[in-house]
Design a protein around this motif. Structure first.
Motif, PDB file in Angstrom:
ATOM      1  N   ASP A  31       0.851  -1.192   0.000  1.00 19.59           N
ATOM      2  CA  ASP A  31       0.000   0.000   0.000  1.00 19.59           C
ATOM      3  C   ASP A  31       0.890   1.247   0.000  1.00 19.59           C
ATOM      4  OD1 ASP A  31      -1.975   1.847   0.285  1.00 19.59           O
ATOM      5  OD2 ASP A  31      -2.361   1.420   2.414  1.00 19.59           O
ATOM      6  N   THR A  32       1.296   1.656  -1.188  1.00 18.49           N
ATOM      7  CA  THR A  32       2.153   2.841  -1.314  1.00 18.49           C
ATOM      8  C   THR A  32       1.809   3.561  -2.615  1.00 18.49           C
ATOM      9  OG1 THR A  32       4.444   3.618  -1.157  1.00 18.49           O
ATOM     10  CG2 THR A  32       4.084   1.679  -2.525  1.00 18.49           C
ATOM     11  N   TRP A  36       4.045   9.283  -2.869  1.00 16.31           N
ATOM     12  CA  TRP A  36       4.574   9.212  -1.485  1.00 16.31           C
ATOM     13  C   TRP A  36       6.075   8.937  -1.526  1.00 16.31           C
ATOM     14  CZ3 TRP A  36       7.451   6.602   2.008  1.00 16.31           C
ATOM     15  CH2 TRP A  36       7.301   6.930   3.355  1.00 16.31           C
ATOM     16  N   ARG A  40       8.639  11.710  -0.157  1.00 12.80           N
ATOM     17  CA  ARG A  40       9.231  11.404   1.152  1.00 12.80           C
ATOM     18  C   ARG A  40      10.686  10.970   1.059  1.00 12.80           C
ATOM     19  NH1 ARG A  40       6.533  14.107   4.323  1.00 12.80           N
ATOM     20  NH2 ARG A  40       7.185  12.928   6.152  1.00 12.80           N
ATOM     21  N   THR A  41      11.118  10.474  -0.132  1.00 11.52           N
ATOM     22  CA  THR A  41      12.492   9.932  -0.219  1.00 11.52           C
ATOM     23  C   THR A  41      13.313  10.465  -1.410  1.00 11.52           C
ATOM     24  OG1 THR A  41      12.043   8.029  -1.671  1.00 11.52           O
ATOM     25  CG2 THR A  41      11.610   7.723   0.677  1.00 11.52           C
ATOM     26  N   CYS A 116      25.683   1.330   5.891  1.00 15.93           N
ATOM     27  CA  CYS A 116      25.789   2.305   4.793  1.00 15.93           C
ATOM     28  C   CYS A 116      27.071   3.135   4.878  1.00 15.93           C
ATOM     29  CB  CYS A 116      24.580   3.230   4.801  1.00 15.93           C
ATOM     30  SG  CYS A 116      23.025   2.339   4.726  1.00 15.93           S
ATOM     31  N   ARG A 155       6.030  -1.906   3.746  1.00 13.05           N
ATOM     32  CA  ARG A 155       6.147  -0.686   2.935  1.00 13.05           C
ATOM     33  C   ARG A 155       7.106   0.328   3.563  1.00 13.05           C
ATOM     34  NH1 ARG A 155       0.683   3.006   3.753  1.00 13.05           N
ATOM     35  NH2 ARG A 155       0.928   3.346   5.971  1.00 13.05           N
ATOM     36  N   VAL A 159      10.433   0.059  -0.097  1.00 11.79           N
ATOM     37  CA  VAL A 159      10.490   1.069  -1.157  1.00 11.79           C
ATOM     38  C   VAL A 159      11.849   1.768  -1.202  1.00 11.79           C
ATOM     39  CG1 VAL A 159       8.007   1.462  -0.937  1.00 11.79           C
ATOM     40  CG2 VAL A 159       9.581   2.951   0.299  1.00 11.79           C
ATOM     41  N   MET A 219      13.818  -1.562  10.363  1.00 17.18           N
ATOM     42  CA  MET A 219      14.377  -0.218  10.570  1.00 17.18           C
ATOM     43  C   MET A 219      13.361   0.703  11.224  1.00 17.18           C
ATOM     44  SD  MET A 219      16.193   2.372   7.881  1.00 17.18           S
ATOM     45  CE  MET A 219      14.743   2.861   7.001  1.00 17.18           C
ATOM     46  N   GLY A 222      12.144   6.868  11.340  1.00 17.24           N
ATOM     47  CA  GLY A 222      12.064   8.239  11.863  1.00 17.24           C
ATOM     48  C   GLY A 222      13.253   8.573  12.749  1.00 17.24           C
ATOM     49  N   VAL A 224      16.156   7.028  12.789  1.00 20.02           N
ATOM     50  CA  VAL A 224      17.366   7.016  11.957  1.00 20.02           C
ATOM     51  C   VAL A 224      17.502   8.353  11.223  1.00 20.02           C
ATOM     52  CG1 VAL A 224      18.491   5.944   9.959  1.00 20.02           C
ATOM     53  CG2 VAL A 224      17.335   4.507  11.642  1.00 20.02           C
ATOM     54  N   HIS A 256      25.856   9.928   1.414  1.00 21.22           N
ATOM     55  CA  HIS A 256      25.165   8.639   1.295  1.00 21.22           C
ATOM     56  C   HIS A 256      23.756   8.896   0.759  1.00 21.22           C
ATOM     57  CE1 HIS A 256      23.361   4.882   2.008  1.00 21.22           C
ATOM     58  NE2 HIS A 256      22.717   5.242   3.105  1.00 21.22           N
ATOM     59  N   ASN A 259      18.040   9.380   1.375  1.00 24.72           N
ATOM     60  CA  ASN A 259      16.781  10.112   1.336  1.00 24.72           C
ATOM     61  C   ASN A 259      17.101  11.562   0.995  1.00 24.72           C
ATOM     62  OD1 ASN A 259      14.549  11.717   2.227  1.00 24.72           O
ATOM     63  ND2 ASN A 259      13.825   9.968   3.419  1.00 24.72           N
ATOM     64  N   ARG A 261      15.534  14.169   1.591  1.00 22.73           N
ATOM     65  CA  ARG A 261      15.252  15.114   2.682  1.00 22.73           C
ATOM     66  C   ARG A 261      16.371  15.080   3.734  1.00 22.73           C
ATOM     67  NH1 ARG A 261      10.556  13.950   5.613  1.00 22.73           N
ATOM     68  NH2 ARG A 261      10.669  11.804   4.891  1.00 22.73           N
ATOM     69  N   ASN A 286      18.456   3.516  -2.021  1.00 21.66           N
ATOM     70  CA  ASN A 286      19.533   3.413  -1.035  1.00 21.66           C
ATOM     71  C   ASN A 286      20.257   2.081  -1.254  1.00 21.66           C
ATOM     72  OD1 ASN A 286      21.115   3.062   1.231  1.00 21.66           O
ATOM     73  ND2 ASN A 286      19.520   3.639   2.701  1.00 21.66           N
ATOM     74  N   PHE A 316      26.324   7.450   6.730  1.00 19.88           N
ATOM     75  CA  PHE A 316      25.701   7.123   8.010  1.00 19.88           C
ATOM     76  C   PHE A 316      24.991   5.788   7.843  1.00 19.88           C
ATOM     77  CE2 PHE A 316      22.034   7.177  10.788  1.00 19.88           C
ATOM     78  CZ  PHE A 316      22.551   7.671  11.974  1.00 19.88           C
TER      79      PHE A 316
HETATM   80  O1  UT7 Z   1      20.932   4.269   4.918  1.00 18.77           O
HETATM   81  C1  UT7 Z   1      20.845   4.636   6.268  1.00 18.77           C
HETATM   82  C2  UT7 Z   1      19.649   4.047   6.826  1.00 18.77           C
HETATM   83  N1  UT7 Z   1      18.376   4.493   6.349  1.00 18.77           N
HETATM   84  C3  UT7 Z   1      17.956   5.739   6.274  1.00 18.77           C
HETATM   85  O2  UT7 Z   1      18.685   6.674   6.305  1.00 18.77           O
HETATM   86  C4  UT7 Z   1      16.468   5.945   6.224  1.00 18.77           C
HETATM   87  C5  UT7 Z   1      16.068   7.026   7.187  1.00 18.77           C
HETATM   88  N2  UT7 Z   1      14.638   7.260   7.258  1.00 18.77           N
HETATM   89  C6  UT7 Z   1      13.900   7.733   6.237  1.00 18.77           C
HETATM   90  O3  UT7 Z   1      14.392   7.946   5.156  1.00 18.77           O
HETATM   91  C7  UT7 Z   1      12.454   8.057   6.513  1.00 18.77           C
HETATM   92  O4  UT7 Z   1      12.210   8.007   7.902  1.00 18.77           O
HETATM   93  C8  UT7 Z   1      11.448   7.102   5.788  1.00 18.77           C
HETATM   94  C9  UT7 Z   1      11.494   7.383   4.290  1.00 18.77           C
HETATM   95  C10 UT7 Z   1      11.805   5.671   6.085  1.00 18.77           C
HETATM   96  C11 UT7 Z   1      10.020   7.396   6.266  1.00 18.77           C
HETATM   97  O5  UT7 Z   1       9.714   8.755   6.081  1.00 18.77           O
HETATM   98  P1  UT7 Z   1       9.020   9.565   7.276  1.00 18.77           P
HETATM   99  O6  UT7 Z   1       8.768  10.911   6.768  1.00 18.77           O
HETATM  100  O7  UT7 Z   1       9.915   9.436   8.468  1.00 18.77           O
HETATM  101  O8  UT7 Z   1       7.659   8.803   7.418  1.00 18.77           O
HETATM  102  P2  UT7 Z   1       7.068   8.113   8.717  1.00 18.77           P
HETATM  103  O9  UT7 Z   1       7.863   6.885   9.026  1.00 18.77           O
HETATM  104  O10 UT7 Z   1       6.911   9.142   9.781  1.00 18.77           O
HETATM  105  O11 UT7 Z   1       5.655   7.690   8.205  1.00 18.77           O
HETATM  106  C12 UT7 Z   1       4.685   8.669   7.843  1.00 18.77           C
HETATM  107  C13 UT7 Z   1       3.459   7.899   7.360  1.00 18.77           C
HETATM  108  C14 UT7 Z   1       3.052   6.762   8.292  1.00 18.77           C
HETATM  109  O12 UT7 Z   1       1.642   6.700   8.306  1.00 18.77           O
HETATM  110  P3  UT7 Z   1       0.794   7.284   9.554  1.00 18.77           P
HETATM  111  O13 UT7 Z   1       1.283   6.506  10.729  1.00 18.77           O
HETATM  112  O14 UT7 Z   1       1.171   8.722   9.610  1.00 18.77           O
HETATM  113  O15 UT7 Z   1      -0.591   7.001   9.139  1.00 18.77           O
HETATM  114  C15 UT7 Z   1       3.575   5.547   7.580  1.00 18.77           C
HETATM  115  O16 UT7 Z   1       2.846   4.378   7.863  1.00 18.77           O
HETATM  116  O17 UT7 Z   1       3.753   7.303   6.078  1.00 18.77           O
HETATM  117  C16 UT7 Z   1       3.423   5.924   6.135  1.00 18.77           C
HETATM  118  N3  UT7 Z   1       4.297   5.192   5.243  1.00 18.77           N
HETATM  119  C17 UT7 Z   1       4.026   5.030   3.943  1.00 18.77           C
HETATM  120  N4  UT7 Z   1       3.001   5.438   3.171  1.00 18.77           N
HETATM  121  C18 UT7 Z   1       3.021   5.112   1.880  1.00 18.77           C
HETATM  122  C19 UT7 Z   1       5.490   4.604   5.527  1.00 18.77           C
HETATM  123  N5  UT7 Z   1       5.997   4.040   4.413  1.00 18.77           N
HETATM  124  C20 UT7 Z   1       5.100   4.289   3.420  1.00 18.77           C
HETATM  125  C21 UT7 Z   1       5.062   3.984   2.057  1.00 18.77           C
HETATM  126  N6  UT7 Z   1       4.014   4.406   1.316  1.00 18.77           N
HETATM  127  N7  UT7 Z   1       6.050   3.282   1.463  1.00 18.77           N
END
Ligand code: UT7
Length: 331
Positions: A31-32, A36, A40-41, A116, A155, A159, A219, A222, A224, A256, A259, A261, A286, A316
């Motif tokens: 469900d993505t 999004w 978001r990425t 990473c 999800r 992604v 993972m 948030g 991270v 790296h 994302n 953002r 990534n 990181f």
């Molecule tokens: O390589 C080093 C390690 N990794 C990273 O550096 C990754 C670091 N983290 C990130 O890049 C971001 O935290 C993510 C991209 C993983 C997530 O972005 P976010 O802005 O932090 O989103 P969130 O986790 O706060 O989720 C926001 C909403 C949630 O829904 P509710 O609870 O607000 O209803 C999630 O369930 O987005 C939802 N969500 C998605 N929706 C659609 C999470 N993944 C998805 C998705 N598609 N793939």
């Protein structure tokens, strides 16, 4: 740094699998939405290795290209380091398999696990061995087949990641050239934030752990995210200070690619213009340890990098780990 020699990247190579998985493909699996994922990425698509391809296969192709670019033979390599969290198997090391594949028969070889940040850790190892005079030529590879350990029903993670390999030949050079500084660090207090829980001695892979998907990536994105921005900015500042340069001296920053953002957050903190960033995560996602050498090779081959340009690499990852390096480009 107080050393006898310095070390420079004299050749780069990279390789990604042919198969492209787009955001629209993922829309059919979880469900993505394309919207999004992009907002978001910054990711649009990623590469996925086929069933028969392992990390050593990607590494070998990238390594051969790096050797060709450097103009040296495999026999001249003293050390092969493969940074990866997706080795072919627990042992022998993927580095030994690459050594065999490319014929680097005079080299020592080992894998390095720093998530990473693995490529920067590899660069630090190469720098250490070269600057103290122990080795002359080190092959540093960052390579992953993360698709093999992704939970394709989650999800939150599926992604984000992709497969690929980047390789560099790091060789002895005059002081003041090549690697100007390299800083690495870690904090195991955050060991649970990015992990593949099963597959080692703590939780073996068995029916129970497979059913719980503990052999896949977990993972807390948030948490991270916040730590990544803060830590990559501070380790970048430390690397710049050690090299006695400022962001104004930089031609390019290769962060790296996790994302867009996160990258924007680092650039804001460092007060660097976004124009100085090299970003290809839209195409590859990534790729963990492969992300920086993949982007570095692309930037070098496109002619974005010129001799004497100063660049900053910063990463990181799982551990948690981090690292940054400033480099005066010698090619
Ligand atoms: O390589 C080093 C390690 N990794 C990273 O550096 C990754 C670091 N983290 C990130 O890049 C971001 O935290 C993510 C991209 C993983 C997530 O972005 P976010 O802005 O932090 O989103 P969130 O986790 O706060 O989720 C926001 C909403 C949630 O829904 P509710 O609870 O607000 O209803 C999630 O369930 O987005 C939802 N969500 C998605 N929706 C659609 C999470 N993944 C998805 C998705 N598609 N793939």
């Amino acid at each position: 740094m107080n050393c006898n020699y310095s070390a420079a990247i004299i050749g780069t190579g990279s390789y990604v699998p042919d198969k492209i998985m787009t955001n629209h493909d993922l829309e059919k699996m979880v469900d993505t939405s394309d919207e999004w994922i992009k907002t978001r990425t910054g990711i649009s698509e990623r590469r996925i290795a086929d069933e028969s391809t392992a990390t050593s296969d990607l590494s070998t192709k990238a390594a051969l290209l790096a050797l060709e670019d450097a103009g040296i033979s495999a026999e001249e390599i003293d050390l092969v380091v493969v940074a990866t969290v997706t080795p072919d198997m627990a042992f022998p090391s993927t580095a030994c398999i690459v050594q065999k594949n490319i014929g680097a028969l005079n080299a020592a070889a080992y894998d390095l696990s720093a998530g990473c940040s693995g490529f920067i850790y590899g660069l630090a190892s190469a720098y250490g061995f070269i600057s103290n005079g122990m080795y002359r030529n080190v092959l540093v590879i960052g390579a992953e087949t993360l698709s093999k350990i992704i939970n394709w029903e989650d999800r939150n993670t599926c992604v984000l990641f992709g497969d690929g390999a980047g390789a560099t030949v790091v060789s002895r050079c005059d002081k003041g050239e090549g690697i100007l500084s390299v800083k690495i660090g870690s904090n195991g207090n955050h060991d649970r934030l990015i992990t593949q829980p099963a597959g080692g001695s703590r939780i073996p892979v068995d029916v129970e752990s497979i059913n719980k998907k503990l052999n896949k990536i977990h993972m807390e994105g948030g948490e991270v995210f916040k730590l990544a921005v803060r830590t990559m900015a501070s380790v970048s500042e430390a690397a710049l200070e050690e090299a006695d340069i400022t962001v104004d001296d930089l031609k390019l920053v290769i962060p790296h690619q996790a994302n867009s953002r996160i990258i924007q957050g680092i650039f804001n903190r460092l007060k660097v213009s976004a124009e100085k960033s090299y970003i290809n995560l839209d195409k590859y996602g990534n790729t963990s340890a492969a992300s920086i050498p993949l982007a570095l090779d692309e930037a070098a081959k496109k002619g974005v990098l010129k001799k004497d340009d100063k660049i900053l690499l910063v990463a990181f990852g799982s551990g948690l780990t981090w690292g940054a390096s400033t480099i005066k480009w010698v090619k």
